[in-house]
Design an enzyme around this catalytic site. Structure first.
Site, short mmCIF file in Angstrom:
data_model
loop_
_atom_site.label_atom_id
_atom_site.label_comp_id
_atom_site.label_asym_id
_atom_site.label_seq_id
_atom_site.Cartn_x
_atom_site.Cartn_y
_atom_site.Cartn_z
N ASP A 119 2.85 15.52 0.61
CA ASP A 119 2.34 16.89 0.52
C ASP A 119 2.34 17.38 -0.92
O ASP A 119 2.99 16.81 -1.81
CB ASP A 119 3.19 17.82 1.40
CG ASP A 119 2.38 18.97 1.98
OD1 ASP A 119 1.28 19.26 1.47
OD2 ASP A 119 2.85 19.59 2.96
N ASP A 161 -4.42 22.84 7.21
CA ASP A 161 -3.27 23.44 7.91
C ASP A 161 -3.71 24.28 9.09
O ASP A 161 -2.88 24.70 9.91
CB ASP A 161 -2.47 24.31 6.94
CG ASP A 161 -1.59 23.49 6.02
OD1 ASP A 161 -1.37 22.30 6.31
OD2 ASP A 161 -1.11 24.03 5.01
#
Length: 728
Positions: A487, A549
């Site tokens: 990430d 997301d």
């Protein structure tokens, strides 16, 4: 219809050189340019459908205006010699001059394709790709420019990069460098691009190209959510299935700039490269700068055909991972189910519930690390890649070993174990920051601005690169990890110098290359607050990327259709989450959510099964089984976008297997309409003379399915169908 030119029964060679005229030939594309005998400039003759010689072109006068070159289709426009359009290259010399005079010197043709030093790049066997190197020289400054053109004939793809070398005696700096530059003739064009933000990545936008300069890019240090490093140029009449379409995709993960300029005389220049605001790259005598490469694909059969060419090229000749053509395990990620609220027992219980549903990969997300500064929220711990001893008193290895012994329901497989990292970032509340505050990206005494309570490590520093490699490797060498989610949750604010942005990215490519080579059996997934770094550069190392997301199924249809303009569906991570969705607050049926997620190569769950309604939980095993049945077609097949979500209440897509023997149709209804007929859904890409059995029941010919179509009855809002077709 796709046009193929064959002369005397033989297709032309991929690269044809006639003196100082050059032609690159694909199955259905020609790219031709020559050297102007008087000026030494490279002049573009044609980029489009197949031709056997240069088209007849009458070069207009300069119009009596100030520019002496505005009417010329220049192949590598430099700065300061009468071309007042945007240049492809700008070099600042030691005495302050920004003038360049790069002229043709020589050329080389090589089989195959050389690697780009320290950069991701396409690759191929000698029978797949050929390369033409054009050597330019500035006699005044002693600067050399080598233009590399590689042609993948099977994909109608031309790949270009540029190498600038300082062969003089004084230092210079490269202020701007475009990987691809092309001047199109006077016609009407439109530009198709992907814009967005966090939670709404890759939104398709199509607009007319008018006189003047228009374009987009990223200043974030990364390719970004805001604009993807991809551009398609199309004719006004081009659709998914017909018309000319050119695509340009930059194989780069850093800041970029795309410019489209229609000159006063109607020529249209397109430039794709690094962001000049974040370059200013110094070159000492003998040093070189190599630009990232840009892949350009042409299709005369519409936008969909252009996309499929990109998909095949990237699967076959860009992604290095051993998993690129392998079905992906259905996974459950702990994040949206637990966030930071867990300990060892909670995680193991969630893994047990995952196994009961038929999940094959359990992923422990954020919150497992940090000792002195435990990661119990997003205020601390980043940079300290040691296991949290309070949450995991015996370490991660015993937990992972227990998880990997769990039997997945309705399967002979046991679970695999995955882990989340964010190695490029650091919290001030961390041991690493206490020991090495100088490792953080900063500009002198200017404040170090935090975003999401974190700072960015300066990956341009070799010691930072080594720290990241060692920290991640220490975990992977001691814990049975089969999957890593990598990430990155903020952009770069402060950089000490403009060139540090590119140096950072070169450092990260070194990190990616080292780790993925050292751990080839790990399935690596890229992520940057969702799709903030979904680009061709990252795909070299990570065969899949977390697409957004935002897991809301309705929004995901738009995001996934948009992403598929250039990136293969096999590379998309797509999960089913709980409702109401945490981003949009929207509630959609579990089947609709799952069907949307199945269109991505990596299907998964992002929830806690214990908090699901009983009927939703009961439906999941069957949905996982369907996703696993479909996944090989998604991974290796071709995608046909039948109805676009921005223009239809009934978006639909068809995936056809590599051998053409199987297909899966995804059909959706967004809003229910009472007392109204349903549209006919005409399929594409099938064999018209073959017969196909539909869901094991009725049989229809490919011609009937494509020209007549199928009609389905839908029910409520957010209804969906997944239909299997098999050639008989």
């Amino acid at each position: 219809m796709t046009r193929t030119v064959i002369t005397n029964g033989v297709k032309p060679d991929p690269i044809v050189v006639d003196g100082t005229s050059f032609a690159l030939n694909g199955r259905n594309v020609s790219y031709r340019f020559h050297v102007d005998e008087q000026t030494g400039d490279l002049i573009l003759n044609h980029f489009g459908g197949p031709v056997t010689e240069d088209p007849v072109e009458i070069t207009g006068s300069n119009g009596g205006g100030w520019s002496t070159q505005v009417h010329i289709r220049r192949e590598f426009p430099d700065l300061g010699r009468g071309d007042f359009r945007s240049p492809a290259v700008s070099i600042k010399h030691s005495r302050g001059y920004t003038l360049s005079d790069l002229k043709y010197k020589s050329h080389t043709v090589v089989s195959g394709k050389p690697d780009l030093p320290n950069l991701p790049s396409t690759f191929g066997r000698d029978d797949e790709v050929s390369t033409l190197l054009i050597h330019l020289w500035d006699n005044t400054s002693s600067v050399a420019a080598d233009l590399s053109y590689s042609i993948f004939p099977q994909h109608d793809a031309i790949v270009r990069s540029v190498k600038i070398t300082n062969k003089g005696s004084s230092a210079i700096s490269v202020e701007k460098l475009s990987s691809f530059s092309v001047d199109f003739p006077h016609e009407d064009y439109e530009m198709l691009q992907l814009h967005g933000e966090w939670t709404r990545e890759c939104t398709r936008t199509r607009r007319k190209i008018d006189y003047g300069l228009q374009g987009f890019g990223s200043n974030t240090g990364y390719s970004s959510h805001n604009h993807n490093p991809f551009l398609s140029l199309v004719s006004p009449t081009t659709t998914e299935t017909q018309g000319d379409a050119w695509g340009f995709s930059l194989v780069y993960t850093g800041s970029f700039q795309i410019e489209v300029e229609k000159s006063p005389q109607g020529l249209m220049r397109t430039l794709i490269g690094m962001n000049p605001c974040q370059l200013s790259w110094p070159l000492k005598p003998g040093d070189s700068l190599v630009s990232p490469e840009c892949v350009s694909v042409f299709s005369s059969a519409g936008i969909g055909d252009m996309s499929r060419k990109f998909h095949r090229l990237y699967r076959q000749n860009l992604i290095k991972s051993m998993f690129v053509n392998e079905p992906r395990p259905a996974l459950l990620n702990s994040w949206e189910g637990l966030y930071y609220n867990f300990d060892e027992n909670t995680i193991y219980k969630l893994a047990q519930e995952s196994a009961k549903l038929g999940v094959k990969l359990f992923v422990l997300d954020d919150g497992w690390f940090g000792d002195k500064h435990p990661r119990v929220d997003d205020h601390a711990g980043l940079g300290d890649w040691v296991v949290n001893p309070k949450r995991f008193p015996k370490g991660l290895k015993p937990l992972a070993e227990k998880v990997t012994k769990l039997q997945a329901a309705n399967s002979d497989k046991t679970l695999k174990f995955g882990l989340w990292f964010e190695p490029e970032m650091i919290n001030k509340n961390s041991t690493l920051y206490e020991e090495h505050p100088e490792w953080v990206l900063h500009a002198g005494e200017y404040p170090r601005s935090e975003c999401r309570q974190q700072l960015v490590l300066d990956a341009a520093l070799p010691e930072v690169q080594e720290f990241i490699i060692t920290s991640v490797a220490n975990i992977l060498e001691t814990v049975p990890v089969s999957y890593v989610k990598w990430d990155n949750n903020r952009g770069i604010h402060e950089s000490p110098t403009p060139d540090n942005y590119h140096a950072y990215m070169l450092g990260m490519y070194h990190v990616f290359e080292e780790l993925t080579s050292r751990f080839p059996d790990v399935l690596w997934e890229g992520c940057a607050a969702g799709g903030g770094r979904f680009d061709a550069g990252i795909l070299q190392y990570f065969p899949q990327v977390w697409t957004s997301d935002n897991t809301d199924a309705l929004d995901r249809i738009h995001i996934q259709f948009g992403t598929s303009l250039v990136y293969p569906p096999s590379s998309m991570g797509a999960h089913v989450s709980a409702v109401p969705n945490e981003v949009t607050g929207r509630t959609t049926p579990i089947r609709f959510r799952a069907h949307v997620a199945m269109m991505g190569g990596s299907f998964g769950l992002e929830l806690d099964p214990d908090h699901l309604p009983d009927q939703d939980k009961a439906a999941i095993p069957e949905l996982i089984a369907l996703a696993e049945q479909i996944n090989p077609i998604i991974i290796r097949g071709d995608m046909w976008r039948l109805n676009l979500p921005e223009s239809s209440n009934y978006p639909a897509a068809l995936f056809i297997s590599e051998d053409g023997n199987q297909a899966v149709l995804f059909a959706f209804q967004i809003r229910a309409t009472t007392v109204h007929n349903y549209p006919m859904l005409r399929l594409q890409g099938l064999d018209p003379i073959a017969n196909y059995r539909i869901d094991g029941e009725r049989t229809l010919s490919g011609a009937t399915l494509m020209n007549g179509g199928l009609q389905y009855r839908f029910g409520t809002d957010y209804d969906s169908k997944v239909v299997m077709l098999k050639k008989v």
